[in-house]
Design a protein around this motif. Structure first.
Motif, short mmCIF file in Angstrom:
data_model
loop_
_atom_site.label_atom_id
_atom_site.label_comp_id
_atom_site.label_asym_id
_atom_site.label_seq_id
_atom_site.Cartn_x
_atom_site.Cartn_y
_atom_site.Cartn_z
N ALA A 267 0.84 -1.22 0.19
CA ALA A 267 -0.17 0.30 -0.05
C ALA A 267 0.91 1.45 0.05
O ALA A 267 0.53 2.41 -0.48
N GLY A 268 2.11 1.23 0.72
CA GLY A 268 2.91 2.21 0.71
C GLY A 268 3.82 2.44 -0.74
O GLY A 268 3.55 3.50 -1.49
N LEU A 269 4.57 1.46 -1.06
CA LEU A 269 5.24 1.27 -2.04
C LEU A 269 5.38 -0.23 -2.69
O LEU A 269 5.55 -1.34 -1.99
N SER A 270 4.77 -0.37 -4.12
CA SER A 270 4.71 -1.39 -4.58
C SER A 270 5.89 -1.33 -5.73
O SER A 270 5.96 -0.52 -6.56
N VAL A 271 6.54 -2.42 -5.94
CA VAL A 271 7.86 -2.29 -6.76
C VAL A 271 7.47 -3.47 -7.75
O VAL A 271 7.39 -4.89 -7.70
N LYS A 272 7.82 -3.43 -8.99
CA LYS A 272 7.87 -4.31 -10.23
C LYS A 272 9.07 -5.12 -10.27
O LYS A 272 9.90 -4.98 -9.73
N HIS A 273 8.68 -6.30 -10.88
CA HIS A 273 9.73 -7.36 -11.24
C HIS A 273 11.13 -6.71 -11.78
O HIS A 273 10.88 -5.71 -12.75
N ASP A 274 12.17 -7.10 -11.21
CA ASP A 274 13.48 -6.85 -11.85
C ASP A 274 13.63 -5.34 -11.38
O ASP A 274 14.42 -4.70 -12.04
N VAL A 275 12.95 -4.64 -10.60
CA VAL A 275 13.21 -3.16 -10.05
C VAL A 275 13.68 -3.15 -8.95
O VAL A 275 13.19 -3.94 -7.86
N ASN A 276 14.89 -2.18 -8.64
CA ASN A 276 15.43 -2.11 -7.42
C ASN A 276 14.58 -0.70 -6.94
O ASN A 276 15.10 0.48 -7.60
N VAL A 277 14.56 -0.37 -5.60
CA VAL A 277 14.23 0.77 -5.02
C VAL A 277 15.19 1.03 -3.99
O VAL A 277 15.21 0.35 -3.08
N ASP A 278 15.85 2.15 -3.81
CA ASP A 278 17.15 2.65 -3.15
C ASP A 278 16.39 3.60 -1.97
O ASP A 278 16.04 4.73 -2.57
N LEU A 279 16.30 3.32 -0.74
CA LEU A 279 15.61 4.08 0.26
C LEU A 279 16.72 4.71 1.24
O LEU A 279 17.75 3.93 1.60
N SER A 280 16.58 6.06 1.40
CA SER A 280 17.67 6.88 2.43
C SER A 280 16.77 7.70 3.37
O SER A 280 16.14 8.56 2.79
N SER A 281 17.05 7.45 4.47
CA SER A 281 16.33 8.32 5.63
C SER A 281 14.81 8.51 5.15
O SER A 281 14.30 9.60 5.26
N THR A 282 14.20 7.45 4.81
CA THR A 282 12.71 7.47 4.55
C THR A 282 11.86 6.90 5.61
O THR A 282 12.17 5.77 5.79
N ILE A 283 10.73 7.17 5.70
CA ILE A 283 9.64 6.63 6.53
C ILE A 283 8.62 5.97 5.55
O ILE A 283 7.90 6.52 4.71
N ILE A 284 8.57 4.59 5.69
CA ILE A 284 7.34 3.92 4.94
C ILE A 284 6.81 3.20 6.12
O ILE A 284 7.01 1.80 6.40
#
Length: 390
Positions: A267-284
């Motif tokens: 519901a917050g973050l949905s990620v596609k196949h073979d995709v990378n999400v880099d998170l830094s100092s983030t609230i989820i």
């Protein structure tokens, strides 16, 4: 109301109640203004309550404005209450604005209460549709709607097939009957100091970042994604990341997804196949799956349907529940965010204040930002260390 083979500039002027109508096979374009050049609305100009209307097989494009070479809306100008309506078999595109070229919205301008609606065909861009780059700064895209009775509807607030750039902007209260309540973007994205809130769609209520035309990592910096709703989503509710994405010093909370299988797709973050999400100092955290129960379980980060190889990297984050493995060694896992409501806490956009006792306090990193989402005068680092979040 206005047709020009060249450019159109309005300064301190109003176009009200124009109608472009076609009952045959052709298109109806530019209910308020039609231009084969560029359109510029300047110095508190307004285009309102105008319509592009078709009753045959043609498309309705640009209820408020239609431009061949781009549109600029600046200095407190308004595009409000316009409609692209296809009653026959045609598509409806750009309820407020249709720009084949670039769209620029700036300096306290507003695109609001516009509708793109088709009875039997495709509909897109309730507030605005652009084939070029969409740049929105210090402005609002609010309460627009896109709907189709029998086909796909995309981008309640805005749709762009090219680059999306925002800064100190609010995109809120927009709605789509199918995809992308707030925004659909297919190209590169640079979202900064922006709040995406209270948008609604069947699939992806807030940011639908498809990324099919992207050439680099999508960027979300110092922004708030809050209270967006997906009513039948396999691609999340707050953000769908369809391309590699970097999210820094942002807050993603209060988004809600629901689907018939009661499966968590993020519901917050949905990620596609073979995709990378880099998170830094983030609230989820504190995003929810509405499964019809009284408890409503958390659903913060997960893979979209078919996203088995989705990955996360990063550090110094506050993550509630992630169904994607998260390697970070700093920050907070499985933590309640300790946030206040979305409201005016100073600055140009609404934010969630970090409340006393929140684990986000003094637990983040600055990432070279000197101010937080609110901008100048609101220091990023207060106390022992920067806080996590926007």
């Amino acid at each position: 109301a206005v047709a020009a083979l060249g450019n159109v500039t309005l300064s301190g002027s109003t176009v009200l109640g124009g109608t472009a109508e076609n009952s045959g096979t052709g298109a109806a374009q530019g209910g308020g203004i039609w231009s084969q050049g560029t359109i510029k609305l300047d110095d508190a100009s307004t285009v309102a309550n105008s319509k592009a209307l078709t009753n045959g097989s043609g498309s309705a494009r640009g209820g408020g404005t239609w431009s061949q070479n781009g549109t600029t809306i600046s200095k407190q100008s308004i595009v409000d209450g316009n409609t692209a309506q296809a009653y026959g078999n045609g598509s409806a595109i750009g309820g407020g604005v249709y720009a084949t070229g670039n769209l620029t919205v700036g300096t306290n301008s507003v695109i609001s209460n516009n509708v793109a609606e088709s009875n039997t065909s495709f509909a897109s861009g309730g507030g605005a549709q652009t084939g070029g780059t969409a740049t929105v700064k210090y402005s609002q895209i609010e309460d627009n709607r896109v709907t189709s009775a029998t086909s796909s509807a995309q981008g309640g607030g805005l749709r762009t097939d090219d680059t999306l750039m925002t800064k100190y902007t609010t995109i809120s209260g927009n709605e789509s009957s199918s995809l992308g309540g707030g925004v659909i973007a297919r190209g590169n994205v640079s979202l900064r100091y922006t709040t995406i809130s209270g948008n609604k769609a069947k699939v992806v209520g807030g940011l639908d970042l498809i990324g099919t035309n992207a050439t680099q990592n999508l960027i979300i910096d110092q922004s708030t994604i809050s209270g967006n709703i997906s009513t039948n989503s396999k691609f999340g509710a707050g953000i769908y990341a369809g391309h590699d994405t970097d999210i820094r010093n942002s807050t993603i909370t209060g988004n809600v997804e629901s689907n018939p299988s009661d499966t968590k797709y993020g519901a917050g973050l949905s990620v596609k196949h073979d995709v990378n999400v880099d998170l830094s100092s983030t609230i989820i955290s504190d995003n929810k799956l509405d499964d019809g129960s009284s408890s409503i379980p958390d659903s913060d980060i997960a893979a979209a349907i078919g996203g088995s190889n989705a990955t996360l990297t990063g550090d110094y984050n506050l993550i509630g529940i992630s169904l994607i493995g998260y390697p970070g060694t700093h920050g907070v896992s499985n933590g309640a965010p300790g946030l206040g409501p979305l409201q005016d806490n100073g600055g140009l956009t609404k934010t969630h204040a970090v409340l006393p006792g929140s684990p986000a306090i003094d637990a983040g990193k600055a990432n070279s930002f000197t101010a937080d989402q609110r901008g100048t005068g609101f220091q990023r680092t207060v106390g022992a260390a920067p806080g996590i979040g926007a």
